[in-house]
Scaffold this active site. Structure first.
Site, PDB file in Angstrom:
ATOM      1  N   LYS A 160     -10.887  -3.467  -1.516  1.00 45.88           N
ATOM      2  CA  LYS A 160     -10.897  -3.005  -2.905  1.00 45.88           C
ATOM      3  C   LYS A 160      -9.800  -3.678  -3.719  1.00 45.88           C
ATOM      4  O   LYS A 160     -10.034  -4.148  -4.831  1.00 45.88           O
ATOM      5  CB  LYS A 160     -10.727  -1.470  -2.913  1.00 45.88           C
ATOM      6  CG  LYS A 160     -10.727  -0.826  -4.271  1.00 45.88           C
ATOM      7  CD  LYS A 160     -11.091   0.646  -4.172  1.00 45.88           C
ATOM      8  CE  LYS A 160      -9.961   1.536  -3.720  1.00 45.88           C
ATOM      9  NZ  LYS A 160      -9.068   1.962  -4.837  1.00 45.88           N
ATOM     10  N   SER A 161      -8.601  -3.740  -3.178  1.00 49.37           N
ATOM     11  CA  SER A 161      -7.483  -4.376  -3.908  1.00 49.37           C
ATOM     12  C   SER A 161      -7.813  -5.827  -4.237  1.00 49.37           C
ATOM     13  O   SER A 161      -7.559  -6.300  -5.353  1.00 49.37           O
ATOM     14  CB  SER A 161      -6.209  -4.359  -3.054  1.00 49.37           C
ATOM     15  OG  SER A 161      -5.646  -3.082  -3.025  1.00 49.37           O
ATOM     16  N   ARG A 167      -8.707  -7.766  -8.009  1.00 48.77           N
ATOM     17  CA  ARG A 167      -7.940  -8.949  -8.425  1.00 48.77           C
ATOM     18  C   ARG A 167      -8.847 -10.155  -8.642  1.00 48.77           C
ATOM     19  O   ARG A 167      -8.612 -10.958  -9.559  1.00 48.77           O
ATOM     20  CB  ARG A 167      -6.857  -9.250  -7.386  1.00 48.77           C
ATOM     21  CG  ARG A 167      -5.683  -8.252  -7.458  1.00 48.77           C
ATOM     22  CD  ARG A 167      -4.912  -8.206  -6.152  1.00 48.77           C
ATOM     23  NE  ARG A 167      -3.676  -7.434  -6.215  1.00 48.77           N
ATOM     24  CZ  ARG A 167      -3.597  -6.098  -6.121  1.00 48.77           C
ATOM     25  NH1 ARG A 167      -4.699  -5.374  -5.993  1.00 48.77           N
ATOM     26  NH2 ARG A 167      -2.427  -5.485  -6.160  1.00 48.77           N
ATOM     27  N   GLY A 186      -6.703   3.322 -10.729  1.00 45.19           N
ATOM     28  CA  GLY A 186      -5.317   3.042 -11.088  1.00 45.19           C
ATOM     29  C   GLY A 186      -5.017   1.551 -11.049  1.00 45.19           C
ATOM     30  O   GLY A 186      -4.290   1.029 -11.900  1.00 45.19           O
ATOM     31  N   ARG A 198      -1.856  10.307 -14.203  1.00 48.41           N
ATOM     32  CA  ARG A 198      -0.975   9.449 -13.396  1.00 48.41           C
ATOM     33  C   ARG A 198      -0.028   8.631 -14.296  1.00 48.41           C
ATOM     34  O   ARG A 198      -0.378   8.294 -15.424  1.00 48.41           O
ATOM     35  CB  ARG A 198      -1.819   8.553 -12.489  1.00 48.41           C
ATOM     36  CG  ARG A 198      -2.623   9.397 -11.492  1.00 48.41           C
ATOM     37  CD  ARG A 198      -3.511   8.562 -10.613  1.00 48.41           C
ATOM     38  NE  ARG A 198      -2.754   7.675  -9.758  1.00 48.41           N
ATOM     39  CZ  ARG A 198      -3.306   6.733  -9.007  1.00 48.41           C
ATOM     40  NH1 ARG A 198      -4.621   6.564  -9.012  1.00 48.41           N
ATOM     41  NH2 ARG A 198      -2.556   5.961  -8.249  1.00 48.41           N
ATOM     42  N   SER A 205       6.035  -0.516  -5.725  1.00 49.48           N
ATOM     43  CA  SER A 205       4.638  -0.402  -6.155  1.00 49.48           C
ATOM     44  C   SER A 205       4.038  -1.774  -6.401  1.00 49.48           C
ATOM     45  O   SER A 205       4.518  -2.526  -7.256  1.00 49.48           O
ATOM     46  CB  SER A 205       4.551   0.434  -7.436  1.00 49.48           C
ATOM     47  OG  SER A 205       3.304   0.201  -8.074  1.00 49.48           O
ATOM     48  N   ASP A 236      -1.714   4.004   1.734  1.00 53.58           N
ATOM     49  CA  ASP A 236      -3.001   4.689   1.577  1.00 53.58           C
ATOM     50  C   ASP A 236      -3.495   5.304   2.891  1.00 53.58           C
ATOM     51  O   ASP A 236      -4.502   6.022   2.898  1.00 53.58           O
ATOM     52  CB  ASP A 236      -4.045   3.718   1.010  1.00 53.58           C
ATOM     53  CG  ASP A 236      -3.698   3.311  -0.423  1.00 53.58           C
ATOM     54  OD1 ASP A 236      -2.979   4.066  -1.104  1.00 53.58           O
ATOM     55  OD2 ASP A 236      -4.131   2.229  -0.859  1.00 53.58           O
ATOM     56  N   ARG A 274      -0.800  13.779  -2.862  1.00 56.60           N
ATOM     57  CA  ARG A 274      -1.293  13.681  -1.480  1.00 56.60           C
ATOM     58  C   ARG A 274      -0.410  14.396  -0.473  1.00 56.60           C
ATOM     59  O   ARG A 274      -0.884  14.725   0.619  1.00 56.60           O
ATOM     60  CB  ARG A 274      -1.473  12.207  -1.086  1.00 56.60           C
ATOM     61  CG  ARG A 274      -2.723  11.624  -1.702  1.00 56.60           C
ATOM     62  CD  ARG A 274      -3.082  10.260  -1.155  1.00 56.60           C
ATOM     63  NE  ARG A 274      -4.291   9.799  -1.824  1.00 56.60           N
ATOM     64  CZ  ARG A 274      -4.600   8.521  -2.022  1.00 56.60           C
ATOM     65  NH1 ARG A 274      -3.796   7.567  -1.582  1.00 56.60           N
ATOM     66  NH2 ARG A 274      -5.725   8.195  -2.636  1.00 56.60           N
TER      67      ARG A 274
HETATM   68  C1  S3P Z   1      -2.755  -0.863  -4.814  1.00 53.19           C
HETATM   69  C2  S3P Z   1      -1.429  -0.503  -4.651  1.00 53.19           C
HETATM   70  C3  S3P Z   1      -1.003   0.824  -4.171  1.00 53.19           C
HETATM   71  C4  S3P Z   1      -2.157   1.557  -3.474  1.00 53.19           C
HETATM   72  C5  S3P Z   1      -3.425   1.495  -4.252  1.00 53.19           C
HETATM   73  C6  S3P Z   1      -3.851   0.054  -4.473  1.00 53.19           C
HETATM   74  C7  S3P Z   1      -3.061  -2.216  -5.325  1.00 53.19           C
HETATM   75  O1  S3P Z   1      -0.600   1.589  -5.278  1.00 53.19           O
HETATM   76  O2  S3P Z   1      -1.807   2.892  -3.239  1.00 53.19           O
HETATM   77  O3  S3P Z   1      -4.456   2.179  -3.584  1.00 53.19           O
HETATM   78  O4  S3P Z   1      -4.221  -2.642  -5.238  1.00 53.19           O
HETATM   79  O5  S3P Z   1      -2.141  -2.887  -5.800  1.00 53.19           O
HETATM   80  P1  S3P Z   1       0.924   1.553  -5.837  1.00 53.19           P
HETATM   81  O6  S3P Z   1       1.251   0.187  -6.223  1.00 53.19           O
HETATM   82  O7  S3P Z   1       0.942   2.483  -7.019  1.00 53.19           O
HETATM   83  O8  S3P Z   1       1.763   2.061  -4.709  1.00 53.19           O
END
Ligand code: S3P
Length: 422
Positions: free
Chosen positions: A19-20, A24, A88, A116, A159, A307, A338
């Site tokens: 997913k990340s 991107r 997010g 958030r 983060s 996660d 969480r």
């Molecule tokens: C993510 C970063 C993390 C993760 C989220 C995906 C990303 O969040 O918890 O599920 O894709 O960069 P944070 O950067 O807020 O820790």
């Protein structure tokens, strides 16, 4: 949804694309020159939000098995309202890109995303010269494009989303931007920017970007999502007699902290083969059931399995001794709080868990937990925790709000049923 106990998990399978990395690939594809082909794109409600966003911003997307994005160039996005849904990553990353576009953009999201924190990205972007307004630090957020200048920025929280927002804004800023991390977080943005021809200087705790004139991505090969493999890794570890192999999983070391933790606990997890997906490492993972012992996780390790911490809590409930997580206050700012959500879920199943301001502790029980009913609180990771608890229980687990799994892994339940022997 009710998940019944399993006798074992068995089989060879793959999980959907990361997913990340999928977020991107769409975002960078949109600001690249020419076409980006995304193979193994991870389909989910979250990545659909990003697909909708890049379309709204003017990039043409051909949505087939291989997703193709026709980029509009680094500064070619056009004004549009953006619905981020529950995502997010979309909200934080796209704001970085929009900060230097010629236009005005308003971001909204669902109830969970709207609660958030967004000030964490607005603040560093403003110090680059960005014009951003939030609603008391939350969505809706409005960003009006402006001329940005580079900054040296020390992240106050570990983060990857905040780091990425600054790195993406740096693409359109004058000068070299440097982000310093308190502890290493996932580096998918850095790896993909490098793949797109951007000059990235990565050191163990900082990364610098020199603004390019253009980006070119061509093809992105997305590995399976380690975070979607993790529920199966954990289920196969705690359900006796299990043996599974998950193919083509992303094994970026900034994502696989769970494997190190499992190793310390005595789990039987092996990497069978390794291969590369562009700049990203991946491979096949074999898991067999094992007896576990308790362990501790500290702030330095937390981002490497951020996660997976709800699933770690369940592992801990099956391990001998008391396990503890420290320095994980960030868990309180995810799709749910969480820490409270996982402690309540474990307790509802008769397990021994206690919340701390910055983490939690869980004491293992020697027998299979009985089961019961949990509330996912609209959080996909808590829903999956409930399902894994269900297969590992004696009487099954009922999960309220199970549909939230669609946020990251719509086919999760089907796959779980497919690999479960009853
Ligand atoms: C993510 C970063 C993390 C993760 C989220 C995906 C990303 O969040 O918890 O599920 O894709 O960069 P944070 O950067 O807020 O820790």
């Amino acid at each position: 949804m009710r998940i019944e106990p399993a006798a074992a998990l068995e089989g060879h399978f793959a999980v959907p694309g990361d997913k990340s990395i999928s977020h991107r690939a769409l975002l960078l594809g949109a600001v690249s020159d020419g076409e980006t082909r995304i193979r193994g794109f991870g389909r989910s409600a979250d990545t659909e939000s990003t697909l909708g966003a890049v379309r709204a911003l003017g990039a043409e997307v051909h949505d087939a098995e291989t997703v193709t994005v026709n980029g509009v160039g680094l500064k070619g996005l056009r004004s549009a309202p953006i619905d981020c849904g529950n995502a997010g990553t979309l909200a934080r990353l796209v704001t970085g890109l929009l900060a230097f576009q010629d236009g005005e953009f308003t971001l909204t999201g669902d109830g969970s995303l709207s609660s958030r924190p967004m000030e964490r990205i607005a603040s560093p972007l403003r110090s680059m010269g960005a014009h951003i307004e939030t609603q008391d630090g939350h969505l809706p957020l409005t960003v009006t494009g402006s001329q940005l200048t580079a900054i040296d920025y020390e992240l106050p929280v570990a983060s990857a989303q905040v780091k990425s927002a600054v790195l993406l804004a740096a693409l359109g800023a004058q000068g070299r931007t440097t982000v310093v991390e308190p502890t290493a977080t996932r580096d998918h943005t850095e790896l993909m920017l490098r793949e797109a021809g951007v000059r990235i200087t990565a050191r163990p705790s900082s990364v610098s970007v020199d603004p390019p004139t253009s980006l070119r991505l061509d093809a992105v090969d997305v590995p399976g999502d380690f975070s979607s493999a993790a529920p199966f890794v954990v289920a196969a570890t705690i359900v006796p007699e299990s043996r599974i192999t998950i193919h083509d999983v992303g094994l970026n070391p900034r994502r696989t902290g769970l494997l190190d933790v499992l190793d310390r606990m005595g789990a039987r997890v092996g990497i069978l083969t390794r291969r590369r997906f562009g700049q990203e490492p991946g491979g096949d993972v074999e898991v067999r059931a094992a007896e576990l012992t308790a362990t501790e996780i500290d702030a330095r390790e937390v981002p490497l399995l951020i996660d997976e911490l709800p699933l770690f809590a369940l592992l801990a409930a099956h391990a001998r001794g008391t396990s503890r997580v420290h320095g994980a206050e960030e868990l309180r700012h995810k799709e749910s709080d969480r820490i409270d959500a996982l402690v309540d879920a474990l307790r509802a199943l008769g397990l021994r868990a206690k919340a701390h301001p910055d983490g939690f502790e869980v004491t293992g029980v020697p027998a299979r937990p009985r089961g019961g009913r949990i509330d996912a609180r609209g959080d996909h990771r808590i829903a999956m925790l409930g399902a894994v608890a269900g297969v590992a229980s004696r009487e099954g687990v009922e999960i309220e709000g199970f549909e939230s799994v669609g946020v990251s892994f719509p086919g999760f339940h089907d796959l779980l049923e497919q690999v479960t022997r009853r």
